[in-house]
Structure formats: C-alpha cells, structure tokens
Design a protein around this motif. Sequence first.
Motif, PDB file in Angstrom:
ATOM      1  N   TYR A   1       0.843  -1.191   0.000  1.00 56.61           N
ATOM      2  CA  TYR A   1       0.000   0.000   0.000  1.00 56.61           C
ATOM      3  C   TYR A   1       0.882   1.246   0.000  1.00 56.61           C
ATOM      4  O   TYR A   1       1.584   1.514   0.987  1.00 56.61           O
ATOM      5  N   PRO A   2       0.865   2.033  -1.082  1.00 56.51           N
ATOM      6  CA  PRO A   2       1.683   3.256  -1.129  1.00 56.51           C
ATOM      7  C   PRO A   2       1.241   4.242  -0.057  1.00 56.51           C
ATOM      8  O   PRO A   2       0.070   4.276   0.350  1.00 56.51           O
ATOM      9  N   TRP A   3       2.174   5.095   0.363  1.00 56.38           N
ATOM     10  CA  TRP A   3       1.860   6.080   1.395  1.00 56.38           C
ATOM     11  C   TRP A   3       0.731   7.014   0.968  1.00 56.38           C
ATOM     12  O   TRP A   3      -0.102   7.388   1.802  1.00 56.38           O
ATOM     13  N   ASP A   4       0.673   7.394  -0.303  1.00 60.67           N
ATOM     14  CA  ASP A   4      -0.366   8.346  -0.675  1.00 60.67           C
ATOM     15  C   ASP A   4      -1.754   7.734  -0.535  1.00 60.67           C
ATOM     16  O   ASP A   4      -2.716   8.415  -0.162  1.00 60.67           O
ATOM     17  N   PHE A   5      -1.893   6.429  -0.819  1.00 60.06           N
ATOM     18  CA  PHE A   5      -3.171   5.741  -0.632  1.00 60.06           C
ATOM     19  C   PHE A   5      -3.540   5.696   0.851  1.00 60.06           C
ATOM     20  O   PHE A   5      -4.664   6.046   1.244  1.00 60.06           O
ATOM     21  N   LEU A   6      -2.608   5.281   1.687  1.00 64.08           N
ATOM     22  CA  LEU A   6      -2.872   5.182   3.117  1.00 64.08           C
ATOM     23  C   LEU A   6      -3.171   6.548   3.723  1.00 64.08           C
ATOM     24  O   LEU A   6      -4.124   6.713   4.498  1.00 64.08           O
ATOM     25  N   ASP A   7      -2.367   7.510   3.370  1.00 56.50           N
ATOM     26  CA  ASP A   7      -2.539   8.863   3.909  1.00 56.50           C
ATOM     27  C   ASP A   7      -3.897   9.433   3.524  1.00 56.50           C
ATOM     28  O   ASP A   7      -4.582  10.048   4.343  1.00 56.50           O
ATOM     29  N   PHE A   8      -4.313   9.209   2.269  1.00 64.76           N
ATOM     30  CA  PHE A   8      -5.592   9.760   1.827  1.00 64.76           C
ATOM     31  C   PHE A   8      -6.734   9.228   2.682  1.00 64.76           C
ATOM     32  O   PHE A   8      -7.585   9.991   3.155  1.00 64.76           O
ATOM     33  N   TYR A   9      -6.778   7.927   2.914  1.00 66.22           N
ATOM     34  CA  TYR A   9      -7.909   7.355   3.644  1.00 66.22           C
ATOM     35  C   TYR A   9      -7.787   7.498   5.157  1.00 66.22           C
ATOM     36  O   TYR A   9      -8.767   7.300   5.873  1.00 66.22           O
ATOM     37  N   LEU A  10      -6.615   7.864   5.645  1.00 68.62           N
ATOM     38  CA  LEU A  10      -6.510   8.257   7.046  1.00 68.62           C
ATOM     39  C   LEU A  10      -7.073   9.663   7.249  1.00 68.62           C
ATOM     40  O   LEU A  10      -7.549   9.998   8.327  1.00 68.62           O
ATOM     41  N   ARG A  11      -7.028  10.454   6.195  1.00 65.44           N
ATOM     42  CA  ARG A  11      -7.490  11.848   6.294  1.00 65.44           C
ATOM     43  C   ARG A  11      -8.861  12.076   5.666  1.00 65.44           C
ATOM     44  O   ARG A  11      -9.506  13.089   5.940  1.00 65.44           O
ATOM     45  N   SER A  12      -9.320  11.173   4.813  1.00 68.80           N
ATOM     46  CA  SER A  12     -10.548  11.403   4.060  1.00 68.80           C
ATOM     47  C   SER A  12     -11.400  10.142   4.012  1.00 68.80           C
ATOM     48  O   SER A  12     -10.898   9.032   4.218  1.00 68.80           O
ATOM     49  N   ASP A  13     -12.685  10.328   3.714  1.00 72.34           N
ATOM     50  CA  ASP A  13     -13.608   9.202   3.638  1.00 72.34           C
ATOM     51  C   ASP A  13     -13.691   8.615   2.236  1.00 72.34           C
ATOM     52  O   ASP A  13     -13.879   7.412   2.067  1.00 72.34           O
ATOM     53  N   LYS A  14     -13.582   9.464   1.219  1.00 75.14           N
ATOM     54  CA  LYS A  14     -13.763   9.005  -0.157  1.00 75.14           C
ATOM     55  C   LYS A  14     -13.139  10.011  -1.104  1.00 75.14           C
ATOM     56  O   LYS A  14     -12.876  11.159  -0.741  1.00 75.14           O
ATOM     57  N   ARG A  15     -12.926   9.574  -2.343  1.00 76.76           N
ATOM     58  CA  ARG A  15     -12.385  10.460  -3.370  1.00 76.76           C
ATOM     59  C   ARG A  15     -13.471  11.416  -3.849  1.00 76.76           C
ATOM     60  O   ARG A  15     -14.636  11.027  -4.000  1.00 76.76           O
ATOM     61  N   ALA A  16     -13.091  12.626  -4.138  1.00 82.25           N
ATOM     62  CA  ALA A  16     -14.017  13.608  -4.701  1.00 82.25           C
ATOM     63  C   ALA A  16     -13.956  13.525  -6.222  1.00 82.25           C
ATOM     64  O   ALA A  16     -12.926  13.188  -6.799  1.00 82.25           O
ATOM     65  N   PRO A  17     -15.068  13.824  -6.903  1.00 83.68           N
ATOM     66  CA  PRO A  17     -15.028  13.861  -8.368  1.00 83.68           C
ATOM     67  C   PRO A  17     -14.163  15.018  -8.850  1.00 83.68           C
ATOM     68  O   PRO A  17     -13.781  15.900  -8.070  1.00 83.68           O
ATOM     69  N   GLU A  18     -13.870  15.025 -10.133  1.00 85.48           N
ATOM     70  CA  GLU A  18     -13.061  16.106 -10.698  1.00 85.48           C
ATOM     71  C   GLU A  18     -13.750  17.449 -10.453  1.00 85.48           C
ATOM     72  O   GLU A  18     -14.960  17.571 -10.603  1.00 85.48           O
TER      73      GLU A  18
ATOM     74  N   GLU B   1      -4.672   9.320 -12.498  1.00 79.49           N
ATOM     75  CA  GLU B   1      -5.527  10.181 -11.698  1.00 79.49           C
ATOM     76  C   GLU B   1      -6.998   9.806 -11.877  1.00 79.49           C
ATOM     77  O   GLU B   1      -7.776   9.792 -10.921  1.00 79.49           O
ATOM     78  N   ILE B   2      -7.384   9.490 -13.120  1.00 82.26           N
ATOM     79  CA  ILE B   2      -8.759   9.071 -13.369  1.00 82.26           C
ATOM     80  C   ILE B   2      -9.096   7.843 -12.547  1.00 82.26           C
ATOM     81  O   ILE B   2     -10.144   7.790 -11.879  1.00 82.26           O
ATOM     82  N   LEU B   3      -8.224   6.844 -12.565  1.00 81.76           N
ATOM     83  CA  LEU B   3      -8.493   5.600 -11.847  1.00 81.76           C
ATOM     84  C   LEU B   3      -8.589   5.822 -10.346  1.00 81.76           C
ATOM     85  O   LEU B   3      -9.428   5.210  -9.673  1.00 81.76           O
ATOM     86  N   LYS B   4      -7.745   6.696  -9.815  1.00 83.26           N
ATOM     87  CA  LYS B   4      -7.829   6.982  -8.385  1.00 83.26           C
ATOM     88  C   LYS B   4      -9.176   7.585  -8.024  1.00 83.26           C
ATOM     89  O   LYS B   4      -9.776   7.246  -7.000  1.00 83.26           O
ATOM     90  N   ARG B   5      -9.661   8.475  -8.881  1.00 85.52           N
ATOM     91  CA  ARG B   5     -10.907   9.163  -8.567  1.00 85.52           C
ATOM     92  C   ARG B   5     -12.135   8.255  -8.726  1.00 85.52           C
ATOM     93  O   ARG B   5     -13.087   8.354  -7.961  1.00 85.52           O
ATOM     94  N   ILE B   6     -12.128   7.401  -9.741  1.00 79.13           N
ATOM     95  CA  ILE B   6     -13.336   6.602  -9.973  1.00 79.13           C
ATOM     96  C   ILE B   6     -13.329   5.270  -9.221  1.00 79.13           C
ATOM     97  O   ILE B   6     -14.383   4.735  -8.906  1.00 79.13           O
ATOM     98  N   ILE B   7     -12.141   4.756  -8.899  1.00 77.70           N
ATOM     99  CA  ILE B   7     -12.061   3.510  -8.142  1.00 77.70           C
ATOM    100  C   ILE B   7     -11.950   3.791  -6.666  1.00 77.70           C
ATOM    101  O   ILE B   7     -12.544   3.116  -5.828  1.00 77.70           O
TER     102      ILE B   7
END
Length: 442
Positions: free
Chosen positions: A127-144, A435-441
């Motif tokens: 699990y890359p740090w950016d993935f872990l960090d995002f979900y420690l700080r946020s609930d879900k990805r925002a759309p563009e 970036e697209i895949l991060k946002r939609i997945i």
Amino acid sequence: MSLKLDMLRCGQYVARRIAVPRRNWQSHHSQFRMLGTAAEKPQVSSSSGYLQFSFHNTVSTGNLKRTSLPNFWLRDNCRCSSCVHQDTAQRNFNTFEIPEDIRPSQVEANDKGVKVQWSGDAHESFYPWDFLDFYLRSDKRAPERVEAEYFGARGPQTSQGWPPSVKYGDFSANETETVGRLTDHIRRNGFAFITEVPIESAEPTEKLLEKIAFIRQTHYGGFYDFIPDLALADTAYTNIALGAHTDTTYFTDPAGLQAFHLLSHTDTTSKKDPGESLGGQSLLVDGFHAASILRKEDPKAFEVLSRVKLPWHASGNKGITISPDKPYPVLEVDESTGELHRVRWNNDDRGVVPFSNEHSPEEWYKAARKWNEILRRESIEYWFQLKPGNLLVFDNWRVLHGRSAFTGVRRICGGYINRDDFISRWRNTNYPRDEILKRIIG
C-alpha cells in the motif's frame, strides 16, 4: 456540477486544464512526502482487526480523521497484479472468500509504503503512502472539480473566446487534443460549436459526434437527419416556435449531449429578399444559471421544484409510451452536497402535478411560474442564428434549448450521446490515466 462553482475563462489549452487537477493532487502528495522521510513516517502495527498508524509529528496528525484502517478493507483493496486484472482494472478475486478475521502475519514499512503479508494464504500486499494517507485523512475520493462558467444573453461574465468553439480541421491535426478541448468547453460552458464542418452531406457531422462517443438510439432512431414534415409525432418536426426546454425528460437517464447542425434552410415560396432572415433563430438558456437565480430570489420556489416529483412521458407515436423508472423533479439536487445535479424541464412532456404530502399543486404551479419567468428573461436568453457549417453540441442536463418559428424547409442533422460516455471521453482527454483511476475507483 455546482451552483457555487468558480469562474474560469474558456478557450484554455489542454495542458493548462490538466495543470489544475494536477496542482491539487501534487499539494496532497507533498504533504505525504514529509511523512515518507525517515524521521516523519508513522509507525505501523497490527491491532485487533486494524492496521494502526502512530504519528509523532503534530503537523502531520492535525487533520487526521482516523489512525487505523480495517484489515478486511485493506485486503479487499489490494492492487497487486494477482488481485486486479492489469488489462481490465477489475477485481480478480472473490471478496467473500477472504476470512472475516483476516490479519497480518508480517508488516513492514519503508519510504514508499507498507508491505503486509496476510495470515492464512500468506498473500502479500503493498500500500503506497499516498493511498494510506488519503484514507486516514478522508472518507472518499471527490469527483473532478469543474470550474463552470454561467452564460446569459451576452455570453459569460468574461466574453473572451466567446462562443466556445473548435475547428473541424483541428480533429485531423490532433484528434485527442481537439476532443479534449471540445468536451472541456461543454463541461465548463455548457456547449460548444465545431466550425467549418462540411455540409454536402450529413456524414461528416455523424463522424464528428462519434469521436466523442457512440450515438444513442432512441424511439426516434439514432443519428437524425430531418426536415419539418412531422414524420414523427413531435413538435421538433414542425416549424413552430419552441420555448426553452431539455430533451428526453421522459427517460430515466436523459440524453447527456445533444447536437444540431443546420445543413440548409430554403424557402422557394418566400417573397423576401435573399438576404432576409427566414426565422428559426436558436435559443440556449443556462439552466444552472437560471436555477442559481431562482434559489437566490425565491428559495421556497427552488425547494418546491427540487422536491416535488413529477411524471414525464413520450406518448405521441403509436405504440410508444415512454416514462422514467419513477417520477423526477424539475431540479435534481445531489443529496450529499445540496448542489444542482440536473435540470429536467419540458412542460409539454410533463404529466399531472401530484398531490404531494409536502407541497400542494398550487405551490408547485407558483414555483414553476417563477421558474418560467426567469427562463424567459432577456438577460438569460442567448439567441443566435444557426449557420450551415457550424455544429452545435450542448449539455442536455444543464442547457435548455429552443427556437423561433421559421418559414421554408430546414434540414437539420444531429444526435444524442449518453452522459456517462461523454464524461468518460472528457476525463480521458483531459486527465492522466492514473488520476482518473484513483478518482473513480478510490
């Protein structure tokens, strides 16, 4: 799209458009690069169903929403080549074959992320740090983030580059870049023209639309090429004036894009001078702009039009009675954000106003009268004359269209394109794939 979206000048190049979302992501990444250093990265440990993250730097922990992530959630979101099919990007395993009590047998953190070996099958995940960090700080990805620019009778607040357009010849020079500009104009401004399109036949228009996505089939057919002969039972096939409306209100999923190309307009019986107008001026109204005015001037009317759900129908052709899966309001609001999501307005295709427990028919008619008055304001109506060679493509979820009456025979071609396919094309010609895949997945 939001009623509170910021303003952005139209006519920017793809490279500049891409820079906007990239800046947002880079600022997020830079936060975590600090955590990835030897001194600042968190300690990672296993703790009763969770992977625990212990931060020592208060700057790093200031906006944390959680300090742990569930084991089962982590295992389900493994992105290794055996868990995600690298060609289809689809999950390649059965989530529910994972033991509910899955736990790490080994955890190893380094500067790039966290490697976990799971108990049971000894599967290894990273699990890359950016993935872990995002979900420690946020609930879900925002759309563009889309910085829309409302327009009125004189265009947007800044008239630079108005109206938004691309040239037909640009597609052969660089199709991806040109489709990117075209779809971004539509996403931000609500519509765009393609100029200098050949008019000898309808085929070039059809091929242009297919560069965005496939043309949607409806009970009217697919790509249309018609004159006002009432070949189908719809007022579009006449020469009478049409007020501002959206199309396909009677579909569960109304058409996302609509296109019109005037191939010719003649009247052999007219005694007018050759240079005199035969009528048929086109009208566009920015429904999101109109709704923002309604919300400001009459919040109660906005509430009524967004809460009362109406029947819609298409019943003019024999053997055809189309209606959506359920009633829908005129103004569809995103329940999670409170922002306007879609406008659905064609009074001719509206059914009976229901007796709602929340709002009476009298309240709906009063609100709809106010809405109709705003749509008809001179400051809101954007009028222009369609000309052969100029293909108009607009967002049918946002922009209402109409026309004045005309004489003679107009030959119009065009088609509908599904919303999801339009958005997919816009994404893939304006954003990097990762970036697209991060946002939609996620």
